[in-house]
Scaffold this motif. Structure first.
Motif, mmCIF file in Angstrom:
data_model
loop_
_atom_site.group_PDB
_atom_site.id
_atom_site.type_symbol
_atom_site.label_atom_id
_atom_site.label_comp_id
_atom_site.label_asym_id
_atom_site.label_seq_id
_atom_site.Cartn_x
_atom_site.Cartn_y
_atom_site.Cartn_z
ATOM 1 N N TYR A 254 0.836 -1.201 0.000
ATOM 2 C CA TYR A 254 0.000 0.000 0.000
ATOM 3 C C TYR A 254 0.869 1.249 0.000
ATOM 4 N N LEU A 255 0.316 2.293 -0.571
ATOM 5 C CA LEU A 255 0.927 3.616 -0.494
ATOM 6 C C LEU A 255 0.079 4.440 0.457
ATOM 7 N N GLU A 256 0.602 4.714 1.637
ATOM 8 C CA GLU A 256 -0.173 5.440 2.647
ATOM 9 C C GLU A 256 -0.039 6.943 2.422
ATOM 10 N N LEU A 257 -1.176 7.607 2.240
ATOM 11 C CA LEU A 257 -1.192 9.041 1.988
ATOM 12 C C LEU A 257 -2.198 9.723 2.900
ATOM 13 N N ASP A 258 -1.888 10.964 3.243
ATOM 14 C CA ASP A 258 -2.844 11.768 4.006
ATOM 15 C C ASP A 258 -4.076 12.037 3.151
ATOM 16 N N PHE A 259 -5.245 12.063 3.791
ATOM 17 C CA PHE A 259 -6.486 12.261 3.033
ATOM 18 C C PHE A 259 -6.446 13.552 2.222
ATOM 19 N N LYS B 188 -3.738 3.815 0.602
ATOM 20 C CA LYS B 188 -4.352 3.622 1.920
ATOM 21 C C LYS B 188 -4.462 4.987 2.601
ATOM 22 N N PHE B 189 -5.652 5.318 3.111
ATOM 23 C CA PHE B 189 -5.795 6.590 3.808
ATOM 24 C C PHE B 189 -6.750 6.440 4.981
ATOM 25 N N TYR B 190 -6.632 7.377 5.911
ATOM 26 C CA TYR B 190 -7.453 7.346 7.125
ATOM 27 C C TYR B 190 -8.403 8.533 7.136
ATOM 28 N N TYR B 191 -9.570 8.284 7.676
ATOM 29 C CA TYR B 191 -10.511 9.386 7.888
ATOM 30 C C TYR B 191 -11.396 9.019 9.062
ATOM 31 N N ASP B 192 -11.469 9.934 10.032
ATOM 32 C CA ASP B 192 -12.237 9.661 11.250
ATOM 33 C C ASP B 192 -11.670 8.399 11.901
ATOM 34 N N ASN B 193 -12.511 7.457 12.288
ATOM 35 C CA ASN B 193 -12.029 6.241 12.951
ATOM 36 C C ASN B 193 -11.823 5.080 11.984
ATOM 37 N N PHE B 194 -11.838 5.354 10.692
ATOM 38 C CA PHE B 194 -11.834 4.265 9.714
ATOM 39 C C PHE B 194 -10.649 4.361 8.764
ATOM 40 N N THR B 195 -10.317 3.198 8.187
ATOM 41 C CA THR B 195 -9.234 3.095 7.214
ATOM 42 C C THR B 195 -9.833 2.701 5.865
ATOM 43 N N TYR B 196 -9.382 3.384 4.821
ATOM 44 C CA TYR B 196 -9.941 3.166 3.484
ATOM 45 C C TYR B 196 -8.820 2.810 2.510
ATOM 46 N N TYR B 197 -9.204 2.115 1.433
ATOM 47 C CA TYR B 197 -8.259 1.699 0.410
ATOM 48 C C TYR B 197 -8.817 2.103 -0.953
ATOM 49 N N SER C 104 -24.116 -6.163 12.524
ATOM 50 C CA SER C 104 -24.692 -4.886 12.092
ATOM 51 C C SER C 104 -24.870 -3.871 13.207
ATOM 52 N N LEU C 105 -24.570 -4.251 14.470
ATOM 53 C CA LEU C 105 -24.962 -3.374 15.568
ATOM 54 C C LEU C 105 -23.812 -2.793 16.383
ATOM 55 N N SER C 106 -22.607 -3.355 16.292
ATOM 56 C CA SER C 106 -21.497 -2.863 17.119
ATOM 57 C C SER C 106 -21.009 -1.510 16.593
ATOM 58 N N PRO C 107 -20.158 -0.801 17.386
ATOM 59 C CA PRO C 107 -19.678 0.529 16.962
ATOM 60 C C PRO C 107 -18.929 0.538 15.632
ATOM 61 N N SER C 108 -18.340 -0.593 15.237
ATOM 62 C CA SER C 108 -17.646 -0.635 13.937
ATOM 63 C C SER C 108 -18.334 -1.599 12.972
ATOM 64 N N SER C 109 -19.613 -1.868 13.217
ATOM 65 C CA SER C 109 -20.365 -2.808 12.396
ATOM 66 C C SER C 109 -20.719 -2.191 11.047
ATOM 67 N N SER C 110 -21.467 -2.957 10.265
ATOM 68 C CA SER C 110 -21.771 -2.516 8.899
ATOM 69 C C SER C 110 -22.581 -1.224 8.871
ATOM 70 N N ILE C 111 -23.560 -1.073 9.770
ATOM 71 C CA ILE C 111 -24.422 0.103 9.685
ATOM 72 C C ILE C 111 -23.648 1.390 9.972
ATOM 73 N N ILE C 112 -22.736 1.348 10.942
ATOM 74 C CA ILE C 112 -21.933 2.534 11.272
ATOM 75 C C ILE C 112 -20.866 2.768 10.210
ATOM 76 N N THR C 113 -20.158 1.711 9.840
ATOM 77 C CA THR C 113 -19.061 1.844 8.885
ATOM 78 C C THR C 113 -19.554 2.345 7.531
ATOM 79 N N ILE C 114 -20.624 1.737 7.019
ATOM 80 C CA ILE C 114 -21.150 2.145 5.722
ATOM 81 C C ILE C 114 -21.715 3.562 5.791
ATOM 82 N N SER C 115 -22.376 3.872 6.896
ATOM 83 C CA SER C 115 -22.934 5.215 7.064
ATOM 84 C C SER C 115 -21.845 6.276 6.992
ATOM 85 N N LYS C 116 -20.753 6.068 7.733
ATOM 86 C CA LYS C 116 -19.637 7.028 7.734
ATOM 87 C C LYS C 116 -18.985 7.112 6.353
#
Length: 542
Positions: free
Chosen positions: A6-11, A51-60, A78-90
């Protein structure tokens, strides 16, 4: 299978690449992510998936098939703080994607009719564990949510997919209502109870409810595509990794059939990835500057040991820099004069080509006169010109610091070089006799070594002048320069191209910048085009 790099870059460095053409891919496990990343290609200007970071998540960020995608991994369920509903929403808030694809592994419900590696494509998601439990009855309360009709249509019209599971079997596409809940089911009795309650459902998983809920709320097209890795029958641990790899690989291969089409998403205005020119002309001209003419360019300049030598010498002497064309002589001089707030008169002799040595000294005289806004008459000889130059300096720069910066000396023959050097040394020695001009220094650049033209009676020139030889840069310096440029341009080339660039530049920073200007002007960054540009640049520098 090799590890993805990966090439890690600032957002902030890649946010210009975020547009409404991006499709969001989501997975829920490390294995799903690992194999998804193996299918991604870098964007054309980058050698690796970004690879970049935004908020509490990592994106590729990369390319899947023909389309620009961003991938994010959620946790299982689907219900935990990093589950699908939160992650996809963000992710949708950040990316504003019009399409979301969840790819992964799921369980089947019938080992007699289904195979490990068959792919479930959701017609809808059934939240099976959302219910009201009363004294006498259990009432299902979860709302069934439909898949995107456009995406479902595209998958249903795949006609020629053929994925081999074993010597005798091929993966099947199973369109079905998919069960989704928080339970990791590996109990045949529980599975059979669910199968009896939802007899037309052919499998289940854990993240679909969250995905479909947020996509329904945001009116985002989505679909879930997951390969069967087990049958939730208490045997999940048997051949687990092999089965999971077969399942995710099959699901990814099916999705790839959609993503190799040029027009599959046309109705929602998503088109195959094409590199757009993301450079502002001003930025490119500054980063790839030909002449250092203001200190705004300093962050694009690589300071080397020669800069330190130049600065320490200039405090005591005039300087004559010599070295091959394209090694950075003029920019070294200009940069250090500007950065040290030295007042200087730049005299460019390039327009005097073919006009003889006398015209060069006349131009030096006119350059000084222009700087002090004085009307002058044409010198009649070198001696006359030399006297007029010294007189101008005495009238305007007595006991003042000033640098006469002479560059682009258009001399090619040894005879002319010898004549120019001898006459310049004569002028400087004459200046040395005028103590009020001791703070006036001359700085020059040329290709040939001028020291060999010092005559026996001009040896005293060393008392007020130093000679600095510049050579082509070493490999480490060239790589450092490339690193600075790539960072500032948000740019990264395939390793093969970068290695070729370092090799063919042969230590010339001018070569590096010429190659990059050509690539950017064509706005094509595939390896074939870049290799052609390298060849053309190389021929220009022969």
């Amino acid at each position: 299978m090799s590890q993805t790099e990966y090439l890690e870059l600032d957002f902030d460095k890649i946010k210009h690449l975020i547009d409404d053409n991006i499709i969001l891919l989501a997975t829920a496990t490390e294995l799903e992510t690992e194999f998804t990343h193996k299918t991604l290609q870098p964007l054309s200007k980058y050698s690796k998936v970004v690879k970049f970071y935004y908020d509490n998540f990592t994106y590729y960020l990369g390319v899947f098939g023909k389309y620009k995608v961003v991938h994010v991994q959620c946790s299982m369920g689907s219900l935990s703080p990093s589950s699908s509903i939160i992650t996809i929403s963000k992710a949708l808030v950040l990316l504003k994607s019009k399409v979301v694809l969840m790819i992964g592994i799921a369980f089947g419900v019938d080992s007699d009719k289904q195979n490990i590696g068959d792919v479930l494509v959701a017609e809808s998601i059934i939240p099976y564990d959302s219910k009201r439990v009363g004294t006498d009855t259990i009432i299902q309360r979860g709302k069934e949510i439909q898949s995107s009709q456009l995406l479902l249509n595209r998958f249903k019209n795949i006609r020629d997919w053929n994925y081999l599971l074993s010597e005798n079997s091929h993966a099947e596409i199973i369109f079905t209502r998919v069960l989704s809940g928080e339970e990791l089911i590996d109990n045949i009795s529980h599975r059979d109870r669910l199968a009896a309650k939802y007899p037309d459902s052919k499998g289940g998983e854990m993240e679909g409810v969250g995905l479909y809920s947020i996509c329904e709320a945001t009116k985002t097209d989505c679909i879930l595509v997951k390969g069967i890795c087990d049958f939730a029958d208490g045997k999940k641990g048997q051949n687990k990794k092999h089965n999971q790899i077969l399942a995710i690989s099959s699901a990814l291969d099916l999705c790839k059939q959609i993503f190799i089409s040029d027009s599959v998403f046309k109705e929602i205005n998503i088109f195959p990835y094409e590199e757009k020119n993301v450079f502002e002309p001003k930025d490119v001209s500054n980063i790839l500057f030909e002449l250092y003419d203001d200190n705004e360019k300093d962050k694009f300049y690589l300071e080397r040991d020669q800069d330190i030598t130049f600065n320490s010498s200039l405090n005591q002497f005039g300087i004559w820099i010599h070295g091959p064309s394209g090694c950075g002589k003029s920019n070294l001089i200009a940069r250090n004069l500007i950065n040290n707030d030295k007042e200087f008169i730049l005299i460019d002799l390039s327009l005097c080509i073919g006009e003889g040595i006398q015209s060069l000294f006349d131009e030096i005289f006119y350059g000084i006169a222009d700087k002090v806004s004085t009307t002058v008459s044409k010198p009649i000889s070198f001696n006359d010109c030399s006297k007029k130059i010294l007189r101008l300096l005495e009238e305007h720069y007595t006991n003042r610091n000033i640098v006469i910066f002479i560059e682009e000396i258009p001399i090619s023959s040894d005879e002319e070089q010898k004549e120019f050097a001898e006459k310049l040394f004569s002028l400087l020695i004459s200046k040395n006799f005028k103590k009020d001009l001791s703070k006036v220094k001359f700085v020059l650049s040329c290709i040939d070594n001028p020291k060999k033209y010092i005559t026996p009676n001009q040896k005293k020139i060393h008392q007020q002048f130093t000679f600095l030889e510049l050579n082509y840069w070493d490999e480490t310096e060239i790589k450092l320069l490339i690193g600075i440029i790539f960072r500032e341009l948000n740019f990264d080339l395939h390793e093969n191209i970068t290695n070729q660039l370092v090799k063919r530049a042969k230590g010339s920073p001018r070569f590096i910048k010429k190659f990059l200007r050509s690539a950017i002007s064509l706005n094509k960054f595939d390896q074939e085009t870049l290799l052609k540009i390298l060849g053309e640049t190389e021929r220009e520098f022969i």
